[in-house]
Write a protein that holds these residues in place. Structure first.
Motif, short mmCIF file in Angstrom:
data_model
loop_
_atom_site.label_atom_id
_atom_site.label_comp_id
_atom_site.label_asym_id
_atom_site.label_seq_id
_atom_site.Cartn_x
_atom_site.Cartn_y
_atom_site.Cartn_z
N GLU A 96 3.22 10.57 -6.46
CA GLU A 96 4.44 11.01 -7.14
C GLU A 96 5.52 11.40 -6.13
OE1 GLU A 96 6.05 14.55 -9.91
OE2 GLU A 96 3.87 14.28 -9.93
N LEU A 97 5.64 10.60 -5.07
CA LEU A 97 6.61 10.89 -4.01
C LEU A 97 7.93 10.17 -4.33
CD1 LEU A 97 6.97 12.34 -1.29
CD2 LEU A 97 6.14 10.27 -0.16
N LYS A 98 8.64 10.68 -5.30
CA LYS A 98 9.83 10.02 -5.83
C LYS A 98 10.89 9.80 -4.77
CE LYS A 98 10.21 13.33 -8.83
NZ LYS A 98 8.92 14.03 -8.55
N PHE A 99 11.00 10.73 -3.84
CA PHE A 99 12.01 10.64 -2.79
C PHE A 99 11.89 9.35 -2.01
CE2 PHE A 99 12.74 11.26 1.81
CZ PHE A 99 14.11 11.48 1.81
N PHE A 100 10.67 8.92 -1.72
CA PHE A 100 10.52 7.74 -0.88
C PHE A 100 11.01 6.47 -1.56
CE2 PHE A 100 8.14 4.18 1.02
CZ PHE A 100 8.65 4.27 2.31
N PHE A 101 10.87 6.39 -2.87
CA PHE A 101 11.39 5.21 -3.57
C PHE A 101 12.89 5.06 -3.31
CE2 PHE A 101 7.77 5.89 -6.71
CZ PHE A 101 7.04 4.80 -6.25
N LEU A 139 0.82 -1.21 0.00
CA LEU A 139 0.00 0.00 0.00
C LEU A 139 0.86 1.26 0.00
CD1 LEU A 139 -2.78 -1.14 2.50
CD2 LEU A 139 -3.07 -0.66 0.06
N MET A 140 1.98 1.21 0.70
CA MET A 140 2.90 2.35 0.69
C MET A 140 3.46 2.59 -0.71
SD MET A 140 4.87 1.53 4.28
CE MET A 140 6.16 2.74 4.15
N ALA A 141 3.80 1.51 -1.41
CA ALA A 141 4.35 1.64 -2.76
C ALA A 141 3.31 2.23 -3.71
CB ALA A 141 4.83 0.27 -3.26
N VAL A 142 2.07 1.76 -3.62
CA VAL A 142 1.01 2.28 -4.49
C VAL A 142 0.72 3.74 -4.17
CG1 VAL A 142 -1.44 2.08 -5.08
CG2 VAL A 142 -0.05 0.01 -4.83
N ASN A 143 0.63 4.06 -2.87
CA ASN A 143 0.40 5.44 -2.44
C ASN A 143 1.54 6.36 -2.92
OD1 ASN A 143 -0.31 7.00 0.82
ND2 ASN A 143 -0.24 7.85 -1.21
N THR A 144 2.76 5.89 -2.80
CA THR A 144 3.92 6.67 -3.23
C THR A 144 3.86 6.95 -4.73
OG1 THR A 144 5.28 5.70 -1.47
CG2 THR A 144 6.44 6.72 -3.31
N ALA A 145 3.44 5.95 -5.49
CA ALA A 145 3.33 6.12 -6.95
C ALA A 145 2.24 7.13 -7.30
CB ALA A 145 3.05 4.78 -7.60
N ALA A 146 1.06 6.96 -6.69
CA ALA A 146 -0.07 7.85 -7.00
C ALA A 146 0.19 9.28 -6.55
CB ALA A 146 -1.34 7.32 -6.34
N GLN A 195 3.55 4.53 -15.23
CA GLN A 195 2.30 4.31 -15.95
C GLN A 195 1.31 5.46 -15.70
OE1 GLN A 195 1.50 1.80 -18.15
NE2 GLN A 195 3.68 1.27 -17.97
N ILE A 196 1.26 5.92 -14.45
CA ILE A 196 0.33 6.99 -14.10
C ILE A 196 0.82 8.33 -14.64
CG2 ILE A 196 -0.78 8.23 -12.19
CD1 ILE A 196 -0.45 5.70 -10.50
N GLY A 219 6.53 -0.13 -7.53
CA GLY A 219 5.90 1.17 -7.31
C GLY A 219 6.35 2.19 -8.33
N MET A 220 7.65 2.17 -8.66
CA MET A 220 8.17 3.10 -9.67
C MET A 220 7.55 2.82 -11.04
SD MET A 220 12.22 3.75 -8.94
CE MET A 220 12.68 2.09 -8.49
#
Length: 427
Positions: free
Chosen positions: A201-206, A192-199, A246-247, A240-241
């Protein structure tokens, strides 16, 4: 005992405000609730000084506080060498001093059980956060920076979410290390964190998530489990990336290994060529500082408060900010820091986190407890955030500073752990 109980409650309240301030502002209209933290800190300091009859000062004799003292000396030197309006000086002192004061009060008032309570608090918030994200995305139509769950729908809220996700991942890894969390919960939270990060656009967290996983492998006493968990984290972040690409197709390839060096060394941040990049703080700010206050200011800065500003109180906007705001140095904590305190202040401030890291490692390898292990994660995460953006100057930083104190709440021989009627928790 009632006084100490209320003081603990006030510290909990500060953490709570830092988490919920965006929701309080957006849905209740109380946009200035963050200043309640200032009021609570002042009251706590008064109560602590009065209760201890001034003896509180003697509790500050710890090696972790030496960089704070050195930073204070540089601030005084900067004020002496530069003309700083009183209100600007007080505002600058508030913007840095509140977190140091909070950190010291946390170490003074809280114990290991409080650390466990705060862990549980952050973990139990996650389902609420995800529910809000789903609502904001599908009902509110929010995305990118405006999709931050608990941290609101206003641009900048993702800075708070970044801190929260870093805290959450560190807690999850430490709990997995000591068998305090099961794989189903770990995997579901991570996905869920990976999906949330993608949606969002929190690139830093990746990037920081992979770094946290790598650090976990280094400090773990169970290497096979650590490597397995680190690989799982890396796979989750990779997927997630791909989802983010894709988004948001315009980001495709942005975080590929071959492109990361260029991202890191970029001389700009977000918008124009006038931006100060994360690795260009010193090179781009140096001519601005020397032109403003002379070459000597490179050592002690242009004075704390002389490069600051306020969204709420325009009279606190400094002349330096008015002239140089287009450079967006205010988007980076390091930009503020170097402008106002120079090399000496920057070194002293960053040394605080360096000393915390060394002390946390020393305690962990001596005692091998879970909270001590958890305490080793946050100093380097804080340093990364200081370079990445200006979140460590915002109210969200209270979350990070309470976690930074974790290793000092564990089995400190100078602390009476039964003061709160509790026994030390071994995990």
């Amino acid at each position: 005992m009632k006084v100490e109980h209320y003081c603990r409650g006030a510290l909990y309240a500060i953490v709570g405000i830092s988490v919920f301030q965006a929701l309080i502002g957006e849905y209740l209209g109380f946009h200035q609730c963050n200043y309640l933290c200032d009021v609570l800190l002042i009251l706590l300091l008064i109560v602590r000084m009065w209760e201890s009859k001034g003896a509180f000062i003697y509790t500050l004799k710890r090696v972790e506080y030496l960089p704070i003292a050195a930073f204070g000396v540089v601030i005084l030197l900067g004020w002496f060498m530069n003309g700083v309006p009183v209100l600007h000086a007080l505002w600058g002192m508030r913007n840095y001093g509140r977190f140091f004061l909070f950190f010291i009060l946390v170490v003074d008032f809280l114990g290991p059980q409080d650390a466990i309570n705060l862990e549980e608090f952050f973990l139990k918030l996650f389902p609420i956060h995800i529910t809000l994200v789903v609502f904001q995305y599908f009902v509110g139509g929010h995305k990118q920076d405006a999709l931050s769950g608990l941290f609101g729908t206003i641009t900048g809220g993702n800075g708070g979410m970044a801190i929260y996700f870093c805290i959450l991942l560190c807690i999850m890894l430490s709990r997995m290390e000591y068998g305090k969390m099961r794989y189903p919960q770990f995997l579901s939270y991570l996905a869920l964190m990976a999906v949330n990060t993608a949606a969002s656009e929190l690139k830093f967290f990746f990037v920081i998530a992979v770094c946290i996983a790598g650090w976990y492998v280094v400090v773990s006493q169970k290497k096979k489990r650590a490597v397995t968990l680190a690989v799982i984290v890396c796979i989750a972040m990779f997927l997630g990336m791909q989802l983010m690409y894709q988004i948001f197709p315009f980001w495709t390839g942005y975080l590929d290994p071959t492109n990361i060096p260029e991202v890191i060394t970029s001389q700009t941040v977000y918008s124009t060529s006038t931006d100060i990049g994360r690795t260009a703080v010193f090179s781009k700010l140096t001519p601005m500082i020397t032109e403003w206050s002379g070459k000597g200011a490179l050592a002690w800065g242009i004075g704390l408060g002389n490069a600051d500003y306020s969204d709420s109180f325009s009279f606190l906007n400094s002349e330096f900010y008015t002239v140089h705001q287009a450079s967006h140095y205010t988007w980076l904590s390091l930009g503020y820091l170097f402008s106002e305190t120079g090399y000496l202040g920057t070194i002293s401030y960053l040394a605080f986190f360096g000393v915390l890291e060394l002390r946390a490692l020393w305690r962990y390898y001596r005692e091998r407890t879970r909270l001590q292990m958890l305490g080793t994660f946050f100093p380097f995460v804080a340093l990364a955030l200081i370079v990445y953006n200006s979140t460590m100057r915002s109210n969200f930083a209270y979350m990070m500073f309470v976690m930074l104190a974790f290793s000092m709440l564990e089995k400190d021989p100078q602390r009476n752990t039964t003061f709160w009627g509790e026994k030390h928790l071994e995990e």
